[in-house]
Design an enzyme around this catalytic site. Structure first.
Site: not given
Length: 760
Positions: A226, A304, A707
């Site tokens: 990413e 997160r 995920e």
């Protein structure tokens, strides 16, 4: 519909970066990196390498024509170290040569005189010394401090989650080709083509429109590409720009493992207050994230973690503290789950501690505290379409947890050296990028005169089945056979400003953008048909199985005839769709908002058998109930669930990243770093999808599946702990991962290990 690319993958026909024809005159690059954890660069000796056979150029930070900076969130990451190095493996120079061997050999003879400085590897030590990235953050709900005295039991403890290597099949690599007019094309194994474009342009001193990035597919990413695919693409681009010849840069497996970041290790302290019946009244947790040497995506990962620190439980009083701790290890980065697993492990550890003190099964406490409709998360979002209680009831009904527990107790009573354990791992995972602006996507659709269709999106195929999903969405929306659809390579000249393929949001974002583009074309075609067929209401018209219907009756028109007529009538057969996830927002000043489009719920029941004399174990079964909404392709989704589960089990039980005191990675190849294989995985894996007909923002009501299944693997730790306590009741074992056979033995026999150590 089967996976679009399955046959080509199986036959070895699918093209990856290395499979592309070699451009004329291509050069090869190799990277010289820092040999120490932390230090000032006194002198860099490049001359001998420049004179080596086959070498065309040796580049350092002085050769960068633009800005030597590739930090994505915080501008703290140099492409090539200029005056200081901060971790072993930090790129310092790039050798460009006529062959890979020549480039690697020349890189080995580069000498760097470095004045070593004190280094830190532990996040709590870094925090105590003030080495942090950005500011600490705190989420609160209710009044935690006033509740402790009202609790019948308050349990405290700490947990330690290890890192994890991505082990993508295709290591980091890129190829850059100079073009006419001061332009450059980059082929990169990246999840973020736009990030590569942006940073390469900055490094070269160009505008973004001078840099084209193309990605056909990548051989796995799991978050490791990413952000961390960007430097290698930028180095290849720099080398190609300086030499004006195509350049390829490929990391060998050992180089990749040494020079790239992993899943973030965390140290977390928790405190949980409950009633004597196991109802959670108050919860406090402090997360110390090992970010590594630079920010990378650490601040977003930590965020997160905090969003998922209460998992699927409603707790009226919560305080969550999180801080990114700067250490002298490679910068840790995105990994499947993106911080959520670390937060979930902490609360599951706290619940386990409480259950052991109350002498209650874990699952009883879990069941009593599950989220319900209209509950508030600590960050302010209110639950909608909350299915976790339905999932739990399904698990109870289908697998009868009490019977499993009784069966295990019976087995454990009749076996001394072998014990069985069980754990239920429920999950709640939010879907969206938590940085709101990133929740946008575009799609470009062309219908050709022969009725075939070209689709371009910003999504990257990395083995997750995106191409199959996009094809299915396009075929269903157009009402035609999927064989007519071609999904193009991801390219920044067709789709601009794309968000990474990450956060389990790729199908949500790109699929919805595709539907918006297709619907424009369908609307034009319906208007044409209404005139041709003299139908007053064009909404009565539909296309299915390549036939035009009116009120579900065949009109005699086919797809081919329709497209031919539309072209003759000069109807626009192309469209661009843009989608931005609605109703999401988050105020980082107040730490409150509604950051997720929706949540995914599920639960797994994991059973293990542990040999308490040798420390080895088997995972007997994993049984999953997963809320998938209305799946686009169950075959693809099952593969994602099983793959995510395998990675989660590996993180908890096998994958042991080890660094020595000098910051050198000891588990630096696949001979010293163990990953799950067929023998490790349970033979008995059951997956049941929970039917959910609620209206969801995903294309055709689908839910994300990339995920969330990873978190099911967390349950194996607590199942093994359950078996360990059956062998040694009352023992207070550590909450430290991975729980390898060696660590099982160390915890079961600490006094024996101590005596052996003393004798040595």
């Amino acid at each position: 519909m089967n996976r679009i690319d399955a046959a080509a993958h199986t036959r070895g026909e699918s093209l990856f970066l290395d499979d592309m024809p070699l451009p004329s005159g291509m050069l090869y690059a190799s990277v010289f990196s820092s040999p120490v954890m932390h230090g000032n660069i006194i002198r860099l000796q490049l001359q001998e390498a420049r004179l080596a056979k086959g070498v065309v150029a040796v580049l350092s930070s002085k050769d960068i024509p633009g800005i030597n900076q590739i930090g994505s969130i915080i501008q703290d990451e140099e492409l090539l170290a200029q005056s200081k190095v901060n971790y072993i493996g930090q790129p310092v120079a790039v050798v460009v040569a006529e062959s890979q061997r020549a480039a690697r050999n020349a890189a080995k003879i580069i000498l760097a005189e470095i004045e070593e400085l004190p280094a830190v590897a532990d996040p709590k030590e870094a925090f105590e010394k003030g080495y942090i990235i950005d500011a600490p953050r705190t989420f609160t709900l209710g009044d935690v401090d006033s509740l402790w005295q009202k609790c019948d039991l308050v349990a405290e403890g700490s947990c330690d989650t290890g890192g994890q290597e991505h082990v993508y099949l295709e290591t980091q690599r890129a190829r850059a080709v100079p073009l006419e007019g001061n332009n450059i094309r980059i082929y990169s194994s990246t999840q973020s083509p736009s990030a590569v474009q942006h940073h390469a342009a900055k490094v070269l001193g160009l505008s973004s429109h001078n840099v084209e990035v193309e990605v056909k597919r990548i051989g796995g990413g799991f978050g490791g590409k990413e952000d961390q695919a960007t430097p290698w693409a930028c180095m290849a681009a720099l080398a190609a720009w300086i030499t004006q010849r195509p350049v390829e840069l490929v990391l060998q497996r050992g180089e990749d493992m040494k020079m790239t970041g992993k899943r973030h290790p965390y140290k977390s302290d928790f405190k949980m207050g409950v009633t004597k019946d196991g109802v959670i009244l108050s919860y406090e947790v402090k997360h110390y994230q090992n970010s590594g040497a630079v920010a990378d995506l650490s601040t977003a990962v930590l965020e997160r973690t905090m969003f998922h620190s209460t998992n699927c439980y409603y707790i009226p009083n919560v305080r969550i503290f999180g801080v990114c701790c700067k250490t002298n290890l490679p910068p840790n980065t995105a990994f499947r789950g993106f911080g959520a697993p670390q937060g979930m492990f902490a609360i599951e550890s706290a619940i386990t501690k409480v259950a052991e003190k109350l002498n209650m099964p874990r699952e009883e406490i879990q069941a009593k505290n599950l989220l319900a409709a209209n509950n508030a998360f600590p960050y302010g979002q209110i639950t909608e379409d909350c299915s976790i209680r339905t999932v739990w009831e399904k698990v109870e009904t289908r697998y009868t947890l009490q019977k499993i527990r009784k069966r295990m107790l019976s087995f454990n009573k009749s076996h001394f050296e072998t014990k069985k354990g069980i754990a239920v791992m429920p999950i709640c995972f939010g879907i969206s990028f938590t940085t709101t602006y990133m929740n946008q996507a575009s799609a470009l659709v062309y219908v050709f005169t022969d009725g075939s269709v070209s689709v371009s999106t910003g999504g990257v195929e990395m083995g997750q089945g995106l191409t199959t999903n996009i094809t299915a969405i396009a075929a269903k929306a157009l009402g035609i056979n999927h064989n007519r659809i071609k999904v193009e390579a991801t390219n920044t000249t067709r789709i601009a400003n794309m968000s990474p393929s990450a956060a389990s949001a790729t199908t949500l974002l790109n699929g919805n953008a595709l539907l918006l583009a297709v619907n424009q074309i369908i609307d034009r075609l319906k208007s044409l048909l209404a005139k041709e067929l003299s139908i007053s209401d064009k909404e009565k018209i539909s296309i299915a199985n390549e036939k035009v219907l009116c009120d579900a009756h065949d009109t005699g028109w086919t797809w081919d005839r329709l497209i031919h007529t539309a072209h003759q009538k000069r109807i626009n057969l192309s469209a661009h769709g843009f989608f931005a996830t609605p109703k999401i927002w988050f105020d980082k000043m107040k730490e409150k908002g509604s950051p997720f489009a929706y949540h995914v719920y599920g639960a797994a029941v994991i059973e293990v058998t542990l040999d308490c004399l040798r420390g080895v174990y088997t995972i007997d079964s994993v049984k999953i109930v997963h809320d998938l909404g209305r799946p686009l392709n169950e075959t693809v989704d099952r593969a994602q669930i099983e793959g995510g589960l395998a990675q989660g089990l590996g993180w908890m039980a096998l994958e042991d990243l080890r660094f020595n005191d000098k910051g050198q990675l000891l588990s630096r190849d696949l001979a010293t770093y163990k990953v799950p294989d067929a023998y490790f995985m349970p033979d008995d894996i059951e997956i049941e999808f929970l039917a959910n007909e609620e209206s969801l923002p995903g294309p055709y009501g689908s839910k994300a599946v990339g995920e969330p299944p990873f978190m099911y693997g967390i349950g194996v730790f607590f199942a093994l702990r359950d078996a360990m306590r059956a062998f040694m009741p009352g023992n207070d074992f550590d909450f430290a991962t991975p729980l390898t056979p060696e660590r099982v033995l160390l915890q079961l026999y600490p006094e024996y290990v101590k005596r052996i150590s003393c004798k040595c």
